[in-house]
Design a protein around this motif. Sequence first.
Motif, short mmCIF file in Angstrom:
data_model
loop_
_atom_site.label_atom_id
_atom_site.label_comp_id
_atom_site.label_asym_id
_atom_site.label_seq_id
_atom_site.Cartn_x
_atom_site.Cartn_y
_atom_site.Cartn_z
N ARG A 210 0.84 -1.20 0.00
CA ARG A 210 0.00 0.00 0.00
C ARG A 210 0.87 1.25 0.00
N GLU A 211 1.91 1.23 0.80
CA GLU A 211 2.82 2.36 0.87
C GLU A 211 3.54 2.60 -0.45
N ALA A 212 3.95 1.51 -1.09
CA ALA A 212 4.67 1.63 -2.36
C ALA A 212 3.78 2.23 -3.44
N PHE A 213 2.54 1.76 -3.53
CA PHE A 213 1.66 2.25 -4.59
C PHE A 213 1.14 3.67 -4.33
N ALA A 214 1.39 4.18 -3.14
CA ALA A 214 1.04 5.58 -2.87
C ALA A 214 2.20 6.51 -3.20
N ASP A 215 3.32 5.94 -3.62
CA ASP A 215 4.52 6.74 -3.87
C ASP A 215 4.68 7.03 -5.36
N ARG A 216 4.79 8.29 -5.71
CA ARG A 216 4.88 8.71 -7.12
C ARG A 216 6.13 8.17 -7.79
N SER A 217 7.25 8.17 -7.08
CA SER A 217 8.50 7.70 -7.68
C SER A 217 8.42 6.22 -8.06
N TYR A 218 7.70 5.46 -7.26
CA TYR A 218 7.55 4.04 -7.55
C TYR A 218 6.78 3.84 -8.86
N TRP A 219 5.76 4.66 -9.09
CA TRP A 219 5.00 4.57 -10.34
C TRP A 219 5.85 4.99 -11.54
N LEU A 220 6.66 6.04 -11.38
CA LEU A 220 7.54 6.46 -12.47
C LEU A 220 8.54 5.36 -12.81
N LEU A 221 9.03 4.67 -11.79
CA LEU A 221 9.94 3.55 -12.01
C LEU A 221 9.25 2.45 -12.81
N HIS A 222 7.99 2.18 -12.47
CA HIS A 222 7.21 1.20 -13.21
C HIS A 222 7.06 1.59 -14.67
N ALA A 223 6.80 2.88 -14.93
CA ALA A 223 6.59 3.33 -16.30
C ALA A 223 7.84 3.12 -17.15
N GLY A 224 9.00 3.45 -16.60
CA GLY A 224 10.23 3.24 -17.34
C GLY A 224 10.50 1.76 -17.58
N PHE A 225 10.25 0.94 -16.57
CA PHE A 225 10.51 -0.49 -16.70
C PHE A 225 9.54 -1.16 -17.66
N PHE A 226 8.32 -0.61 -17.78
CA PHE A 226 7.36 -1.10 -18.78
C PHE A 226 7.95 -1.00 -20.18
N THR A 227 8.53 0.15 -20.50
CA THR A 227 9.08 0.34 -21.84
C THR A 227 10.31 -0.55 -22.06
N CYS A 228 11.06 -0.80 -20.98
CA CYS A 228 12.20 -1.71 -21.07
C CYS A 228 11.72 -3.11 -21.47
N GLY A 229 10.62 -3.55 -20.87
CA GLY A 229 10.07 -4.87 -21.20
C GLY A 229 9.60 -4.95 -22.64
N SER A 349 5.30 -4.96 -14.27
CA SER A 349 5.13 -3.87 -15.23
C SER A 349 6.04 -4.08 -16.44
N HIS A 350 7.27 -4.51 -16.18
CA HIS A 350 8.23 -4.80 -17.25
C HIS A 350 7.64 -5.81 -18.23
N GLN A 351 6.98 -6.84 -17.69
CA GLN A 351 6.49 -7.91 -18.55
C GLN A 351 5.13 -7.63 -19.17
N ILE A 352 4.39 -6.69 -18.64
CA ILE A 352 3.20 -6.21 -19.36
C ILE A 352 3.66 -5.55 -20.65
N GLY A 353 4.72 -4.76 -20.53
CA GLY A 353 5.36 -4.21 -21.74
C GLY A 353 5.90 -5.32 -22.62
N GLY A 354 6.45 -6.37 -22.00
CA GLY A 354 6.97 -7.51 -22.75
C GLY A 354 5.89 -8.24 -23.53
N PHE A 355 4.72 -8.39 -22.94
CA PHE A 355 3.60 -9.01 -23.65
C PHE A 355 3.28 -8.24 -24.92
N LEU A 356 3.20 -6.92 -24.79
CA LEU A 356 2.86 -6.10 -25.96
C LEU A 356 3.97 -6.13 -27.00
N GLY A 357 5.23 -6.11 -26.56
CA GLY A 357 6.33 -6.16 -27.51
C GLY A 357 6.35 -7.44 -28.32
N ALA A 358 6.13 -8.57 -27.65
CA ALA A 358 6.15 -9.86 -28.35
C ALA A 358 4.92 -10.04 -29.24
#
Length: 403
Positions: A210-229, A349-358
């Motif tokens: 809960r604490e992690a998902f309330a943190d903006r930096s954690y979401w930005l990290l997810h967004a970058g890792f999505f594109t990496c996937g 998040s990385h692998q949601i991007g991975g699903f779309l890439g593949a």
Amino acid sequence: MFRTIAKPEVLLTTLAAAGILMITMGGRQSFGLFIAPLDASTGLGIASISLALAVGQFTWGAIQPVAGAVADRYGPRAVLIGGIVLMALGCALTPFMGSGFGLIVTLGILANMGSGAGSFSVLIGAAAQRLPLEARGTASGVINAGGSFGQFVFAPVLQKLIQGIGWMNAMWALALITLSALPLVGKLTAGEKVHVQHATPDGGLKNAIREAFADRSYWLLHAGFFTCGFHIAFLVTHLPGEVNLCGLPPSVASWSLAIIGLANIFGSLYAGSCVAKYRSKYVLAAMYGSRAVLVALYLMAPRTELTYYLFAAGLGFTWLATVPPTAAIVGKLFGIRYLGTLFGLTLLSHQIGGFLGAYLGGLAITQYGDYTWMWYADMALATLAALVNLPIREAPVVRPATA
């Protein structure tokens, strides 16, 4: 650079985790080599086979936070053993599948669930719990390099096996090789946990999430890792097809994947050292930005063997070298008590991007006959990933005082 992990017990823990990742990642990252022989043997079509591998990309990510949470609570030993056996089972059953649904179950779900349970979130979490603070950055780079070395070894070996004994026998051989990781589990989990003061008060797993998902930096990290996937899954799945479109032999694709793995060994070690020297968000921004530049240069270059090898070397340096700085940011923000779970969620998040890439790569080649639009999308997403990492805050989250 390596003085922090020079102690025998620290080095043994690090190398055991790297060895497991070498096998689970090396095999998984080579699945794309089976697309053409699978299509020729079953007639299922590239889009159908790409869907199975895309499901595998998502499954590999979806299992990470689950496996990380189980390992955080009950210990990593059973999780790793189960993952290795499950991956071997998925590979062993794949040759018996003659339908798209069958491939989704075996190659997409079983093999990737197993690989995911024996991958980054559990391995880095288990190692972090057993290593002193000063050794974790370098150790994460070495562990990550193990996965890259696996790709360097597995890609040409599996290509030779496919050509020499057929794709079915090659897949069974991969199943047996996967089981060879089992003895390393005992080496990794034998060490005592380091008693550390966690950055987070232990309010339980639910509170940590809960604490992690309330943190903006954690979401930005997810967004970058999505594109990496997206980037990695597109390339590892469809680079053999891109090479084939250019009229080059299959060996160019397998050696390109191997070069990516070799280059990422150095990239991972360098990234691990950079974690201790620079802000991880700047390391990530530089890596993602370089990918956009490299793809642009590739699109302007002639399609020759040398082009692919140089392209692979450039991409390989940052391939999975994003893992150490990403894990470091999660650890800085929330501590290491639930690192397996919270880092596992970023891998989802990385692998949601991975699903779309593949999957979108398979649709692109079916619809348009080439991957041009996928390359444009890859460049755009890499640029976006570089930008969204810059506002990330690298400091422990501020928590209200508790009695």
